[in-house]
Design an enzyme around this catalytic site. Sequence first.
Site, PDB file in Angstrom:
ATOM      1  N   ASP A 133       1.832   1.456   9.307  1.00 32.57           N
ATOM      2  CA  ASP A 133       1.375   0.866  10.576  1.00 32.57           C
ATOM      3  C   ASP A 133       2.490   0.784  11.623  1.00 32.57           C
ATOM      4  O   ASP A 133       2.229   0.513  12.783  1.00 32.57           O
ATOM      5  CB  ASP A 133       0.843  -0.559  10.342  1.00 32.57           C
ATOM      6  CG  ASP A 133      -0.391  -0.586   9.453  1.00 32.57           C
ATOM      7  OD1 ASP A 133      -0.921   0.493   9.158  1.00 32.57           O
ATOM      8  OD2 ASP A 133      -0.812  -1.694   9.066  1.00 32.57           O
ATOM      9  N   GLU A 184      -8.068   0.066  12.667  1.00 28.48           N
ATOM     10  CA  GLU A 184      -8.862  -0.774  11.746  1.00 28.48           C
ATOM     11  C   GLU A 184      -8.855  -2.254  12.117  1.00 28.48           C
ATOM     12  O   GLU A 184      -9.806  -2.972  11.839  1.00 28.48           O
ATOM     13  CB  GLU A 184      -8.372  -0.606  10.304  1.00 28.48           C
ATOM     14  CG  GLU A 184      -6.949  -1.102  10.081  1.00 28.48           C
ATOM     15  CD  GLU A 184      -6.544  -1.120   8.608  1.00 28.48           C
ATOM     16  OE1 GLU A 184      -5.354  -0.947   8.349  1.00 28.48           O
ATOM     17  OE2 GLU A 184      -7.404  -1.313   7.748  1.00 28.48           O
ATOM     18  N   GLY A 214       0.828  -1.202   0.000  1.00 30.70           N
ATOM     19  CA  GLY A 214       0.000   0.000   0.000  1.00 30.70           C
ATOM     20  C   GLY A 214       0.861   1.248   0.000  1.00 30.70           C
ATOM     21  O   GLY A 214       2.069   1.180   0.222  1.00 30.70           O
ATOM     22  N   THR A 255       6.077   0.874   6.129  1.00 31.54           N
ATOM     23  CA  THR A 255       4.791   0.510   6.691  1.00 31.54           C
ATOM     24  C   THR A 255       4.272   1.631   7.553  1.00 31.54           C
ATOM     25  O   THR A 255       4.881   1.989   8.563  1.00 31.54           O
ATOM     26  CB  THR A 255       4.832  -0.806   7.506  1.00 31.54           C
ATOM     27  OG1 THR A 255       3.754  -0.775   8.446  1.00 31.54           O
ATOM     28  CG2 THR A 255       6.119  -0.998   8.264  1.00 31.54           C
TER      29      THR A 255
END
Length: 526
Positions: free
Chosen positions: A298, A397, A178, A296
């Site tokens: 995240d 999420e 992503g 990332t």
Amino acid sequence: MESISSAIGVKFVPSVKNSPPSFVFSGSLLPSLRSLDRICKKNRVFSETRNPAIDFSDPDWKTKFQEDFERRFYIPHLTDIFDDAARIPSTFCLKSRRPITEDFANGYPSDEKWNGYVNNNDRVLVKTIHYSSPSSAGAECVDPDCTWVEQWVHRAGPREKIYFKPEEVNAAIVTCGGLCPGLNDVIRQIVITLEIYGVKKIVGIPFGYRGFSDEGIPEMPLSRKVVQNIHLAGGSLLGVSRGGPNVSDIVDSMEERGINMLFVLGGNGTHAGANAIHNECRKRRMRVAVVGVPKTIDNDILLMDKTFGFDTAVEEAQRAINSAYIEAHSAYHGIGIVKLMGRSSGFIAMHASLASGQIDICLIPEVPFHLHGPHGVLRHLNYLLETKGSAVVCVAEGAGQNLLQKTNATDASGNIVLGDIGVYIQQEIKKYFKEVGVPSDVKYIDPTYMIRACRANASDGILCTVLGQNAVHGAFAGYSGITVGICNTHYVYLPIPEVISYPKNVDPNSRMWHRCLTSTGQPDFI
Ligand SMILES: Nc1ncnc2c1ncn2[C@@H]1O[C@H](COP(=O)(O)OP(=O)(O)O)[C@@H](O)[C@H]1O
Ligand SMILES: O=P(O)(O)OC[C@H]1O[C@](O)(COP(=O)(O)O)[C@@H](O)[C@@H]1O
Ligand SMILES: [Mg+2]
């Protein structure tokens, strides 16, 4: 000397030789390591750098642990398989800033007196806290007594001798997975640094690994001119994708294109691919350097202080949180909900909640919660409406996936497609307040893709710069199957398998999570 170097977290080991490992971390070990990690975490004896077969009754366990650690964190080098790999003086010379345009028949513009190079034997300390007890908050111990065990990894940076002649380098860059703020900054720095070494053939592989196999996707020639301003925008100049060809096809394509330096920007999945590409290249005896740069948003890669894009995400999330706060406070019994990214790790939600000081409830994947019942989130929201008149919830999420219907769907890379916890919570809140007859005004904000598409902020811009430059230094130094990271503020090279064996999570016993709870004032929802 030793104590001073330990204190600053960098160690010089004059006599350590770069020898090949006798112990290789294999993919088949991963499941057992994961379960070991769970067991260790339960007993508060755990470490990202643990040894699975440790016998603490052995008086020499510490030495053995450290030897094994050194083998595990060995970074693969071209000389492991090519005894004849020739070293030449580095062409990366900060004293010689002119564009390097001539061929190198008469030697390289290296300045032997310049001492800006990093020694191959420099090391960085992975853990810097000496926990006296396993019950100390956030303790990461190797043994039950929390013995101090030094764990060193390789320092990143330019080496005095390099293993590639710049005029023979065919470099390629690929961005996978992503989007993440900072991808363009890293691409830019890789290109610029390659040019400083004297490399002229640099291409971008478009749309992730897919670009290696899809016909009709031409590679993109890259130069300082092309990348000069790309960091001013978010996204990736090269495009990204999930899924794509198998490793053997990728390496076939690399052989056809003559690529001998591959820079791979991506997360866990991408790095698993990069490591497989590195192994396949070795199997085919290709003189190739494969170097990763962890991407990332995240922040879920092991052993690193943070990954690029994370800071920007936390900063950008403030806008969404503030909007939710204003909406909630401006409404009668207003409730704002903000969903932030974090597939299996709640770092963005935790840090964004802490930074804003506007969140009443922060929900992350690592900490289970009930929505309903006397200790559930809904009852607490009711209490907040009674006492404060409004409330703001921040949810990662990946949180509360056990509350949602499982679909077993996966994306093109094999990642599980998550249910939308934000939408679910919004619906459940509305239902609950209707049932209990309390008016409520619920507003849900999902800023995830807006955050991911942002341009990197200043601190991420700097991180990207250093990582991109170090990736090139690592490749020229002859390392392959490695990735770059920031560890206790120092930049390091790590073997890929060690950073992707499982995702880094928020430790619910850490001081940071406790601070978050203190800030929100939320109770346990169990
Ligand atoms: N175990 C694996 N081995 C080889 N390639 C992989 C592996 N897992 C993922 N990939 C490839 O890496 C790329 C990115 O993976 P993905 O999981 O989507 O993103 P990320 O790298 O951000 O985790 C995809 O092209 C995917 O096919
Ligand atoms: O919609 P997409 O592209 O699958 O991306 C969603 C995922 O991207 C992420 O932000 C990061 O994922 P990657 O690191 O795999 O790119 C996750 O938090 C999220 O689940
Ligand atoms: Mg991933």
